[in-house]
Structure formats: C-alpha cells, structure tokens
Motif scaffolding. Structure first.
Motif, PDB file in Angstrom:
ATOM      1  N   GLY A 158       0.690  -0.736   0.284  1.00 59.10           N
ATOM      2  CA  GLY A 158       0.066   0.024   0.404  1.00 59.10           C
ATOM      3  C   GLY A 158       0.704   1.523  -0.097  1.00 59.10           C
ATOM      4  O   GLY A 158       0.581   2.265  -0.641  1.00 59.10           O
ATOM      5  N   ILE A 212       2.822   2.126  -3.150  1.00 58.22           N
ATOM      6  CA  ILE A 212       1.541   2.190  -4.595  1.00 58.22           C
ATOM      7  C   ILE A 212       1.001   3.984  -4.065  1.00 58.22           C
ATOM      8  O   ILE A 212       1.661   4.853  -4.975  1.00 58.22           O
ATOM      9  CB  ILE A 212       0.575   1.322  -4.334  1.00 58.22           C
ATOM     10  CG1 ILE A 212       0.529  -0.045  -4.528  1.00 58.22           C
ATOM     11  CG2 ILE A 212      -0.437   2.136  -5.065  1.00 58.22           C
ATOM     12  CD1 ILE A 212      -0.890  -0.401  -4.932  1.00 58.22           C
ATOM     13  N   PHE A 213       1.799   3.932  -2.867  1.00 61.62           N
ATOM     14  CA  PHE A 213       0.905   5.687  -3.097  1.00 61.62           C
ATOM     15  C   PHE A 213       2.421   6.143  -2.560  1.00 61.62           C
ATOM     16  O   PHE A 213       2.116   7.822  -3.257  1.00 61.62           O
ATOM     17  CB  PHE A 213       0.907   5.331  -0.814  1.00 61.62           C
ATOM     18  CG  PHE A 213       0.236   7.248  -0.907  1.00 61.62           C
ATOM     19  CD1 PHE A 213      -0.783   7.753  -0.870  1.00 61.62           C
ATOM     20  CD2 PHE A 213       1.492   7.452   0.151  1.00 61.62           C
ATOM     21  CE1 PHE A 213      -1.129   8.834  -0.334  1.00 61.62           C
ATOM     22  CE2 PHE A 213       0.559   8.865   0.646  1.00 61.62           C
ATOM     23  CZ  PHE A 213      -0.235   9.494  -0.166  1.00 61.62           C
ATOM     24  N   LEU A 235       4.633   5.671  -4.899  1.00 66.97           N
ATOM     25  CA  LEU A 235       4.781   5.611  -6.130  1.00 66.97           C
ATOM     26  C   LEU A 235       3.300   6.716  -7.134  1.00 66.97           C
ATOM     27  O   LEU A 235       4.313   7.442  -7.752  1.00 66.97           O
ATOM     28  CB  LEU A 235       4.581   4.461  -6.879  1.00 66.97           C
ATOM     29  CG  LEU A 235       6.026   3.810  -7.129  1.00 66.97           C
ATOM     30  CD1 LEU A 235       5.382   2.014  -7.423  1.00 66.97           C
ATOM     31  CD2 LEU A 235       7.061   4.398  -7.750  1.00 66.97           C
ATOM     32  N   GLY A 236       2.830   6.869  -6.210  1.00 70.35           N
ATOM     33  CA  GLY A 236       1.417   7.644  -7.023  1.00 70.35           C
ATOM     34  C   GLY A 236       2.330   9.334  -6.614  1.00 70.35           C
ATOM     35  O   GLY A 236       2.440  10.355  -7.659  1.00 70.35           O
ATOM     36  N   VAL A 237       2.863   9.067  -5.661  1.00 68.34           N
ATOM     37  CA  VAL A 237       3.538  10.589  -4.885  1.00 68.34           C
ATOM     38  C   VAL A 237       4.007  11.589  -5.763  1.00 68.34           C
ATOM     39  O   VAL A 237       4.101  12.527  -6.422  1.00 68.34           O
ATOM     40  CB  VAL A 237       3.606  10.208  -3.613  1.00 68.34           C
ATOM     41  CG1 VAL A 237       4.328  12.044  -3.229  1.00 68.34           C
ATOM     42  CG2 VAL A 237       2.604  10.864  -2.802  1.00 68.34           C
ATOM     43  N   PHE A 265       5.514   9.572  -9.027  1.00 69.07           N
ATOM     44  CA  PHE A 265       5.090   9.825 -10.305  1.00 69.07           C
ATOM     45  C   PHE A 265       4.099  11.658 -10.726  1.00 69.07           C
ATOM     46  O   PHE A 265       4.191  12.375 -11.552  1.00 69.07           O
ATOM     47  CB  PHE A 265       3.865   9.362 -11.226  1.00 69.07           C
ATOM     48  CG  PHE A 265       4.888   8.230 -11.975  1.00 69.07           C
ATOM     49  CD1 PHE A 265       6.178   8.190 -12.466  1.00 69.07           C
ATOM     50  CD2 PHE A 265       4.480   6.130 -10.998  1.00 69.07           C
ATOM     51  CE1 PHE A 265       6.666   7.310 -12.745  1.00 69.07           C
ATOM     52  CE2 PHE A 265       5.693   5.560 -11.231  1.00 69.07           C
ATOM     53  CZ  PHE A 265       6.215   5.482 -11.860  1.00 69.07           C
ATOM     54  N   ILE A 266       3.409  12.041  -9.376  1.00 68.82           N
ATOM     55  CA  ILE A 266       2.951  13.543  -9.867  1.00 68.82           C
ATOM     56  C   ILE A 266       4.064  14.525  -9.549  1.00 68.82           C
ATOM     57  O   ILE A 266       3.734  15.203 -10.470  1.00 68.82           O
ATOM     58  CB  ILE A 266       1.264  13.196  -8.634  1.00 68.82           C
ATOM     59  CG1 ILE A 266       0.438  12.360  -8.543  1.00 68.82           C
ATOM     60  CG2 ILE A 266       0.581  14.834  -8.303  1.00 68.82           C
ATOM     61  CD1 ILE A 266       0.002  11.922  -7.844  1.00 68.82           C
ATOM     62  N   GLY A 267       4.777  14.044  -8.369  1.00 64.92           N
ATOM     63  CA  GLY A 267       5.503  14.925  -7.631  1.00 64.92           C
ATOM     64  C   GLY A 267       6.310  15.260  -9.655  1.00 64.92           C
ATOM     65  O   GLY A 267       6.987  16.525  -9.461  1.00 64.92           O
ATOM     66  N   LYS A 292       5.849  14.750 -12.288  1.00 59.10           N
ATOM     67  CA  LYS A 292       5.129  15.779 -13.748  1.00 59.10           C
ATOM     68  C   LYS A 292       5.264  17.149 -12.851  1.00 59.10           C
ATOM     69  O   LYS A 292       5.325  17.745 -14.217  1.00 59.10           O
ATOM     70  CB  LYS A 292       3.733  15.675 -13.037  1.00 59.10           C
ATOM     71  CG  LYS A 292       3.326  15.513 -14.797  1.00 59.10           C
ATOM     72  CD  LYS A 292       1.913  15.679 -14.904  1.00 59.10           C
ATOM     73  CE  LYS A 292       1.676  16.470 -13.920  1.00 59.10           C
ATOM     74  NZ  LYS A 292      -0.267  16.631 -13.142  1.00 59.10           N
ATOM     75  N   GLN A 293       5.100  17.368 -11.644  1.00 54.86           N
ATOM     76  CA  GLN A 293       5.521  19.265 -11.668  1.00 54.86           C
ATOM     77  C   GLN A 293       6.990  18.959 -11.512  1.00 54.86           C
ATOM     78  O   GLN A 293       6.771  20.588 -10.568  1.00 54.86           O
ATOM     79  CB  GLN A 293       4.444  18.827 -10.110  1.00 54.86           C
ATOM     80  CG  GLN A 293       3.251  18.791 -10.438  1.00 54.86           C
ATOM     81  CD  GLN A 293       1.663  18.859  -9.546  1.00 54.86           C
ATOM     82  OE1 GLN A 293       2.173  19.340  -8.244  1.00 54.86           O
ATOM     83  NE2 GLN A 293       0.691  19.283 -10.252  1.00 54.86           N
ATOM     84  N   LEU A 301       8.880  18.707  -8.764  1.00 53.24           N
ATOM     85  CA  LEU A 301       9.469  18.814  -7.338  1.00 53.24           C
ATOM     86  C   LEU A 301      10.293  18.343  -7.048  1.00 53.24           C
ATOM     87  O   LEU A 301      10.818  18.818  -5.457  1.00 53.24           O
ATOM     88  CB  LEU A 301       7.576  18.686  -6.464  1.00 53.24           C
ATOM     89  CG  LEU A 301       6.387  18.935  -6.300  1.00 53.24           C
ATOM     90  CD1 LEU A 301       5.630  18.886  -5.550  1.00 53.24           C
ATOM     91  CD2 LEU A 301       6.555  20.703  -6.071  1.00 53.24           C
ATOM     92  N   PHE A 302      10.263  17.430  -7.115  1.00 55.08           N
ATOM     93  CA  PHE A 302      11.573  16.157  -6.959  1.00 55.08           C
ATOM     94  C   PHE A 302      12.865  16.530  -7.673  1.00 55.08           C
ATOM     95  O   PHE A 302      14.108  16.750  -7.636  1.00 55.08           O
ATOM     96  CB  PHE A 302      11.503  14.473  -7.068  1.00 55.08           C
ATOM     97  CG  PHE A 302       9.890  14.528  -6.011  1.00 55.08           C
ATOM     98  CD1 PHE A 302      10.217  15.017  -4.632  1.00 55.08           C
ATOM     99  CD2 PHE A 302       9.708  13.764  -6.835  1.00 55.08           C
ATOM    100  CE1 PHE A 302       9.417  15.083  -4.292  1.00 55.08           C
ATOM    101  CE2 PHE A 302       7.908  13.441  -5.818  1.00 55.08           C
ATOM    102  CZ  PHE A 302       7.989  14.002  -4.269  1.00 55.08           C
ATOM    103  N   GLY A 310       0.446  25.022 -11.540  1.00 58.23           N
ATOM    104  CA  GLY A 310       0.679  23.337 -11.705  1.00 58.23           C
ATOM    105  C   GLY A 310       0.710  22.918 -13.523  1.00 58.23           C
ATOM    106  O   GLY A 310       1.027  21.962 -14.118  1.00 58.23           O
ATOM    107  N   SER A 370      -6.699  22.548 -21.234  1.00 58.79           N
ATOM    108  CA  SER A 370      -5.745  23.823 -19.732  1.00 58.79           C
ATOM    109  C   SER A 370      -5.174  24.254 -20.765  1.00 58.79           C
ATOM    110  O   SER A 370      -5.079  24.010 -21.940  1.00 58.79           O
ATOM    111  CB  SER A 370      -5.852  22.815 -18.632  1.00 58.79           C
ATOM    112  OG  SER A 370      -4.747  22.008 -18.985  1.00 58.79           O
TER     113      SER A 370
END
Lengths: 328, 243, 259
Positions: A18, A21-22, A24-26, A28-30, A32-33, A35-36, A55, A109
């Motif tokens: 769990g 997955i969380f 990885l989600g964070v 991939f989203i990050g 993309k933005q 952040l890392f 964003g 957008s």
C-alpha cells in the motif's frame, strides 16, 4: 504463535505494498510537477495569462519540460509567471526564447509554451532569468473570429444557392444556354455542317489539285486562259463583279439583322403584336366578350323558340325535317 | 473458621431510576468459607456482585475487599485487586475469538511477567485441574456447555485468586454435568483454600457446597444461616426458596 | 400530541446518542494516549480488517474501474473526447468514487463485524469478564479496533484505487487500443497533489468513523441476541450515513483550501 507471525507477515506485505503504491503515486505526480528533480526557476511577464494556473505544463518545442510554479500580480497590467524547468531542458533553452500562453486543444487547460528564438545565438537560461513574452490570440478570440467567418460563409453559400436555383429554373442567359434544347441542337447541326463542309472542301481541294496537276499549261485552253492577258482582264472583271455582289449581299444581311433587331426591340406593329402582353390581354378579352355574346344570342334564340308567336314556325321547320328524313 | 473477613459489604444501596434494587444490603465473606447467596431473579444478586468487582457503581454504602475500600480505588488499584478475585460467569464468557489456550493465557500475560515456558506450564496445570488438557487448541465454540464452564473455571483460577465468585455455576447444565462442576469447585476450594461466593438457584448445589447461606429478598439479606438451619425454618418466604 | 411527543423523544434519543458517541470518542482519545498499548491485538485487528478485506476491496475496485470506463465511453465518444478517458476516470476514482465506495464496502465488512463481535461479547458478558480479569476492555477492544480501522482503510483505499485504475486501463486497452504506458502517463498527467492528498487524508477519517461507530454500537449493545443484530445493523447504517457527511465536509474543506 506460528499463525500469528504468519499473519503479521501478510499484514506487513499489505501495508508495504500500500505504501509503495502511494509513494509511487506521489512520486509520479511530483515528478510531473518537477518537485523532486533538479530544476531552474525562470519567470516571464504577461499582460493576460488567459486562465493559466500553477501546475500547468511548460513546453519547449512541444515537449513538457516543467510546470508553472506561481502566478502573481506585479501591477495592474503585468502578471509574473514563475515556472520550474528541469535542468536538462534548461541547458538547451536560450535566454532570448519567447514565452507564450496557449490552450492545449480546444477544451484543454492552458499551457505555457517556450518558443526558440530564431535570432542570433545567445547563452542558455539560468536561475532567475526572465523570458520575453508574446501574447497570442486566446481561444475565445479565435472562436469569435471563427464565428464571423462562419457567418460570412453561410451568407455566401446562401447567395450561391440562389444563383444556382435561378440557373436551374432557366432564368437569364446562362439558364437559356443550359436549358434551350433547340439552341444546343442548332449548335450541334452547325458543327455537323461545318464538319461536312470541311470534308467536301478537302475533297474539292484534292480534286482541284488533281486538275491543276493535269493541266497542260501550254497546250490546253486553260493554259491559254492563264497566259492570255485579255482573257485575264475579263476574268478579273468577273471577279470584281462577284466582289460587288457579295458586298451587296452583306449589306442586305446587315439590313436583315437590323430588321430582326427591331423586331426584338419594342418598335413596330409586329413587335407590338408579338411582345405586348396588354394587347394579348385585350385580344383575349375581346374573344371572351364575343363568346359571351354568342352564348347570350343562343339563349335568346332558345327563348324565341318557346315564344307563342314563333312556335308555329319552328314546328313547321321540324315537320319538314322529319319528312325529309322519311324520304331518305 | 470465622477468622478474617475478606469481603465486607455494609449498607449497600443501588437503584436504577425509581427502582431500588439493593437497599441496606450487608454481607461478610470470611476466609476459606463457601457462602451461598440465594434469591429470586431480579432480587439484585447480579447487581451486587457487579458492584463488588467494580463493574457497577453503587449509590451508598461501602464495599471492602481484602480490607480495601473499592469505591476509593483508582483504576490501576482496582485492576490489581481484581487479580485476587476469580469470576465465573453465568454463560462462561469465554472469549470466542480466541482458542482455549489464548483464553487461559489472556489474564496471565496481562498480570504476570512470566516466561513463555512458565506460562505454558500454568496453562497446562489449569487445564489439568479441570481435566480438559486435550482441548487446548480448540475454539470455545467447539466445546460443549459443560466443557466451556470448566474452561471458564480454569480461567478464573489461573491467577490463583484468593476469592472466587461463581455466578450461577450450574444453570443451563444437565444434573450430571452440574454435579461434576460442583465437585470440581469443591476440589479447588480444598486445593487452593479460596473463599467463595456462590450465587445459585440450585438447592442441591447449595446443600453440597455451602458453609453458610444468605437469602436475598427485596434487596435485603432476608435470612442468614447454614443450609440445615434455613431449610428447617418455618417462615413461608424462606420455605419458598427450598422448593 | 402523541405524534409530537414521539418525535420529541426520537429527537432527544438521537441527541443522546450523539452525545454518548461524543463521550465515547473522548474516552477513545484519552485511552489511546495512556499506557499500556495493546500492540498484539492491534496487529491482529489490522490483519483482520486489512488482509481479510483485501479480496473484497480488490474485486469491488476492479469491477468499479471496469464498469465506470465502459459506461463513460459512449458519452465521451459522442464528444470525441475518448482520449480524456484516463484523466477523467483517474480523477473521479482517486478523488471521490474510490474512497467513498471502498469505505462503504468496508463499513459493511468491518463495521458490521465489529458491531456484531463487540455486541456478542457484551451480551455474553465477555466484556465484563475481561474487565474483571483486570484488563481494560475499552483499551483492548475499542482502542485497537478504531485505531486499526483508521490505519487500514487508507491502505485499502489506495490498493482499491490502484486496482480500479488497472481495471479501467484494461478496458481502454481492449476497446480503445490505449497502451498501459500511455494510460498511466495520462493518469499521472491528470492527477495533482490536490487530488491525491485530501482524498487520502479523508480516508483516515472514514476509517476512524467506521471503527468508532462499529465499536460504539457493539460496546453499548443491549442484552439479548436481538441486541447483537441491531448493533451490527445500526453500525452499518449509521456509518454509511456518517461517511457521506464526512465526505461532504472533506470536499467542502478541500474546496475552501484549494480554490
């Protein structure tokens, strides 16, 4: 005890998967933005950002290279857009590149595009640089223009439709041309005649050629004719007369043309008869009147038959008629 | 035998709304005796023992267990004193999500810092006392009513309490099993020298096990004495108990 | 007059219940931070709630993703916006549908089982027995269950969301020839932290609500086997309602903070 630890292992696996997955989600989203990753902060000033949000993607030549970090007002007409661009791409972008805001498709957008400048080479961007901006037509404006264009197109097609309709219904010269079958037939006939004429002309020419070839200039009448000057003279007078005649014919045909033109125009009684619709109406009316008159006359006659004074006469007529039939 | 009171209840009052369940109830339990408490349903027996172990607050009066007033105790002191009281519930009250072993280990793990081996030994010993060693890995639902009762007894005893409270130990059991349970209770009484309060309707049980009896009527201890004394009484209200 | 008074008593019993639940919650937090902590029981409950619900949650999530995608496809196709499918599905699943549906499933699975278990323990005096044996039953039974529900629900929701997205991706792959890479690229392009984080925080509250209501109903259940049934039933009903209320509050707060 054993089952207990087995349970705990399974629980551990669940919790860790769990969390993975969380995370990885964070990530991939990050990612993309940006952040890392290692990124460069660049800004650009616009008059209107057309709904750009922090964003939103930043693209360089169509490739996502970063995101919009912050949008803030500098004053009442200038808006500063801070963007994070990953260092890899940042090493390729020159500091004279242009920033522009477009929409990502019709319903998408907003996207901040960085366009490479075609001007002289300059150093790549570095932290804190400000890119020049150009404002582009926003989608709304674009749609407005499109709307106008559409309206015009609609009007145009309407007119076109009218024209083709009237052509189809045989109005105007074009209509006549398209619809008139006799004209087409005439043209066809003319062409056929022309064809025939040229054929016979060719045959004639060939024959003439043969004759000319067979002419013995010195020993024949033709040779005499051709070489005899007096004969030549009379020949030329004949030709001259012919010329005269043809010019007279031409004059006649011109007169004929004029006559027919006059016929077509509204002068002359004939034309009056042919063209004036009111005359036709009068004529029509007169005919109707005459018809009515004869009808009435008939009625009168019928009434007369039944009159006591004339009844005898009519009976006598009938009797004679019957007798004549018997004799026959 | 009447040397020292381990439980003293004085002038206990308890009411639920307008209904007074206990009014002026007094009880003394002396060391090593088996006290049988008899009373009709709803006479307040269960309420009394719940007050005794601190499951329920009471309105007035005092309860002293092993010389300490339980109404003045803090939670951890109360928990401590509870380890000296074994409680056998009417319906056995075994934890049905746990095996027999876990049921028995449960109080041990909480109150005694024993090694795993020691715990294992104590569990085995408790099961031997009730003669059910083979059931150690079964779930309570797999046991018969009598076996459940015996396991519950084993659990009540596992901390070696000084006082045991039996809440209707024989109800719901057939007479033979009931007799077995009673014998078991007496054996334990001898082996560990505990003092017990036994709440029961079962006259046979009372006769066999009691040293002394208290009859509870309308929230009061109506009569007190040995089984034979009370059974011989001419009071119709007392006679009603022994029918 | 009779109707009015029955309404009045109904209303006052409702407020009484809410008040008692408030007290119960207060006690939970007090006992949560006092020693000793029943760690073994906590792990056991985590296993019971997490691993034992995993299959249910996965199947539900998978079908959810599948059906949601199948149902949305025709509409999006009408607008020629099928390529927006991954973004739309991922946002709605991660933000709203995943947490709520999975929480509802867990309310049925976990809430009712807590309600029934504690209810029957109350009825058969197991809770009393526990208290008499010197163990704080609130700490042992209630605190561990509420805490493990609070901890496990977010994990179940994350797994459920993930499985739902896989289900959706399979449909897109079959029907729309969208590769898994493209699908998940689009998913992550569409998702923002503002989608993921509030939704995840929300699930902690969902889990807490499921555990709390289940424990409250079970722990305070009335005597008799009917009481047990009522406890588990009303635990599910009340939890489901509470979940929607919490969801509304969560969306409301998210909306305030992010817009």
């Amino acid at each position: 005890m054993k089952s207990n630890s087995a349970q705990n292992i399974k629980l551990g696996v669940l919790i860790i998967s769990g969390l993975i997955i969380f995370t990885l989600g964070v990530f991939f989203i990050g990612n993309k933005q940006n952040l890392f990753g290692d990124s460069i902060l660049v800004s650009s000033v616009f008059k209107n950002v057309n709904g750009l949000q922090s964003g939103n993607n930043v693209r360089y030549s169509g490739v996502n290279v970063g995101t919009v970090k912050e949008i803030k007002f500098l004053n009442d007409t200038a808006i500063c857009v801070d963007m994070l661009i990953n260092r890899e791409a940042g090493n390729l972008i020159k500091n004279n590149a242009l920033a522009t805001i477009n929409s990502d498709g019709l319903v998408g957008s907003m996207v901040l595009n960085i366009l490479p400048s075609s001007q002289a080479p300059s150093p790549t961007i570095k932290e804190g640089d400000t890119l020049a901006s150009i404002s582009q037509v926003a989608t709304a404006d674009m749609l407005n223009t499109l709307n106008k264009t559409n309206e015009n197109a609609a009007l145009l097609t309407q007119d076109l439709l009218k024209i083709t309709n009237s052509i189809n219904s045989g109005e105007g010269v074009l209509g006549d041309l398209l619809k008139d079958k006799t004209l087409a037939k005439n043209v066809q006939e003319s062409v056929e005649n022309l064809n025939e004429t040229t054929k016979s002309a060719r045959l004639g020419l060939a024959k003439l050629n043969g004759i000319l070839n067979n002419v013995d200039y010195e020993n024949s009448v033709a040779g005499l004719l051709l070489s005899d000057t007096s004969a030549q003279k009379s020949f030329s007078t004949i030709i001259k007369d012919l010329e005269k005649t043809s010019s007279q014919i031409k004059g006649i045909s011109v007169d004929l043309g004029e006559f027919s033109n006059n016929l077509n125009s509204e002068k002359g009684a004939l034309n009056y008869v042919l063209k004036d619709s009111s005359f036709v109406n009068h004529l029509d009316q007169s005919m109707e009147n005459i018809e009515e008159a004869t009808h009435r006359f008939n009625e009168n006659m019928e009434a007369l038959k039944h009159n006591i004074l004339f009844r005898g006469y009519f009976r006598k007529l009938e009797r004679q008629k019957a007798r004549a039939e018997k004799e026959n | 035998m009447e040397n020292k009171a381990v439980i003293e209840i004085k002038e206990l009052y308890k009411s639920f709304g307008a209904v007074e369940v206990l009014k002026d109830f007094n009880l003394n339990l002396f060391e090593g005796e088996n006290l049988v408490l008899m009373g009709k349903s709803g006479s307040g027996k269960s309420v009394m023992i719940k007050c005794l172990v601190g499951l329920m607050d009471f309105d007035r009066g005092s309860i002293k267990v092993l010389g300490k007033d339980i109404s003045k105790m803090k939670q951890n002191e109360l928990d401590e004193i509870r380890t000296d009281i074994g409680f056998l519930f009417q319906g056995s009250a075994l934890y049905d999500s746990m095996t027999v072993r876990e049921n028995l280990e449960f109080p041990l793990r909480r109150h005694r810092k024993n090694s795993e081996r020691k715990t294992e030994e104590l569990v085995k010993e408790a099961l031997e006392n009730v003669g059910l060693q083979q059931t150690i890995d079964l779930m309570p639902a797999e046991l018969s009513g009598g076996m459940q009762r015996r396991i519950a007894l084993a659990r009540a005893l596992i901390l070696k309490p000084k006082i045991i409270i039996y809440d209707e130990p024989t109800t719901g059991l057939d007479p033979i099993t009931a007799k077995e349970i009673i014998l078991l209770m007496m054996n334990i009484q001898k082996k560990y020298a505990t003092s017990s309060i036994i709440i029961t309707h079962d006259v046979d049980c009372a006769r066999v096990i009691s040293n002394r009896m208290i009859l509870l009527l309308d929230g009061k201890n109506y009569a007190e004495g040995t089984f034979n004394e009370l059974a011989a009484s001419g009071d119709p209200k007392i006679k009603a108990f022994f029918k | 007059m009779k109707i009015l008074s029955s309404y009045q008593s109904g209303l006052s019993s409702f407020f009484l219940e809410i008040g008692e639940m408030g007290k119960f919650t207060g006690r939970y937090f007090r006992e949560l931070f006092s020693r000793p902590f029943e760690f073994r029981e906590f792990l056991k409950q985590c296993y019971q709630m997490g691993n034992k619900s995993l299959l249910l949650v996965s199947v539900t999530g998978f079908i959810l993703g599948l059906v949601f995608t199948l149902q949305s496809r025709p509409t999006l196709m009408e607008f020629g916006a099928v390529s927006w499918m991954p973004s739309m599905i991922s946002i709605s699943i991660v933000r709203e549908i995943g947490p709520v549906i999975i929480a509802l499933i867990c309310a049925g699975r976990i809430g009712s089982s807590i309600g029934a278990e504690l209810g029957s323990m109350r009825v058969t005096e197991q809770i009393d027995a526990m208290e008499v044996s010197g163990t704080n039953p609130f700490k042992f039974l209630v605190v561990t269950r509420i805490l493990s529900a609070t901890c496990m629900l977010p994990i179940l929701v994350i797994v459920g969301d993930f499985v739902a997205l896989i289900g959706s991706a399979i449909i897109e792959n079959i029907k729309g020839d969208v590769s898994f890479t493209l699908y998940f690229n689009q998913v992550f392009a569409a998702l923002e932290f503002t989608d993921l984080l509030p939704a995840t925080v929300k699930t902690f509250f969902f889990g807490f609500a499921i555990g709390l209501v289940g424990c409250f109903k079970g722990y305070n259940s009335k005597k008799g086997t009917a009481g047990v049934g009522k406890a588990s039933n009303s635990a599910v009903v009340f939890t489901s309602m509470l979940l929607f209320v919490l969801d509304f509050i969560a969306v409301f707060i998210t909306d305030i903070f992010y817009n």
